[in-house]
Design a protein around this motif. Sequence first.
Motif, short mmCIF file in Angstrom:
data_model
loop_
_atom_site.label_atom_id
_atom_site.label_comp_id
_atom_site.label_asym_id
_atom_site.label_seq_id
_atom_site.Cartn_x
_atom_site.Cartn_y
_atom_site.Cartn_z
N LEU A 17 56.49 53.51 34.26
CA LEU A 17 56.47 52.55 33.16
C LEU A 17 56.07 51.16 33.66
CD1 LEU A 17 59.66 53.59 31.17
CD2 LEU A 17 57.29 53.82 30.45
N GLY A 18 56.56 50.77 34.81
CA GLY A 18 56.20 49.48 35.37
C GLY A 18 54.73 49.38 35.71
N MET A 19 54.17 50.46 36.27
CA MET A 19 52.74 50.46 36.55
C MET A 19 51.93 50.40 35.26
SD MET A 19 52.17 52.89 39.86
CE MET A 19 53.43 54.12 39.59
N SER A 43 46.11 38.37 34.71
CA SER A 43 45.55 39.21 35.77
C SER A 43 46.42 39.17 37.02
CB SER A 43 44.14 38.74 36.10
OG SER A 43 43.60 39.53 37.12
N SER A 44 46.84 37.98 37.43
CA SER A 44 47.64 37.90 38.66
C SER A 44 49.02 38.52 38.46
CB SER A 44 47.78 36.45 39.12
OG SER A 44 48.46 35.69 38.15
N SER A 45 49.65 38.29 37.31
CA SER A 45 50.97 38.90 37.09
C SER A 45 50.85 40.42 36.95
CB SER A 45 51.65 38.29 35.88
OG SER A 45 50.91 38.55 34.71
N GLY A 46 49.77 40.89 36.35
CA GLY A 46 49.56 42.34 36.25
C GLY A 46 49.34 42.97 37.61
N THR A 47 48.56 42.30 38.46
CA THR A 47 48.31 42.81 39.81
C THR A 47 49.59 42.85 40.63
OG1 THR A 47 46.06 41.93 39.71
CG2 THR A 47 46.92 42.48 41.88
N ILE A 48 50.37 41.79 40.54
CA ILE A 48 51.64 41.75 41.27
C ILE A 48 52.59 42.85 40.77
CG2 ILE A 48 53.72 40.36 41.63
CD1 ILE A 48 51.83 37.91 41.67
N THR A 49 52.62 43.06 39.45
CA THR A 49 53.48 44.11 38.89
C THR A 49 53.05 45.48 39.37
OG1 THR A 49 53.82 42.75 36.93
CG2 THR A 49 54.35 45.08 36.73
N ILE A 50 51.75 45.73 39.37
CA ILE A 50 51.26 47.04 39.84
C ILE A 50 51.62 47.25 41.29
CG2 ILE A 50 49.17 48.36 40.33
CD1 ILE A 50 47.93 47.06 37.83
#
Length: 76
Positions: A17-19, A43-50
Amino acid sequence: MPNENRYMTFGLVLCLLGMGVGIGLVIASFIVGVGSSMGAALSSSGTITIIAFVVLASCSMSLRAARSRSVGTSDR
């Protein structure tokens, strides 16, 4: 089903779910526009989350493998 398996399953579902959230943030950044400040933040928060959830999933899977090896029978 032992509690250990339930926790592992819950952890893996949480990682997936996090990915998914991270991928959604990256896709939203392209919709907003990567050049804008809001798109860059998404984009940066999505990349860090992934990255965070991929690391969490790999740690979870390696712990699972280590526990199954220690509990399993020896190879003879």
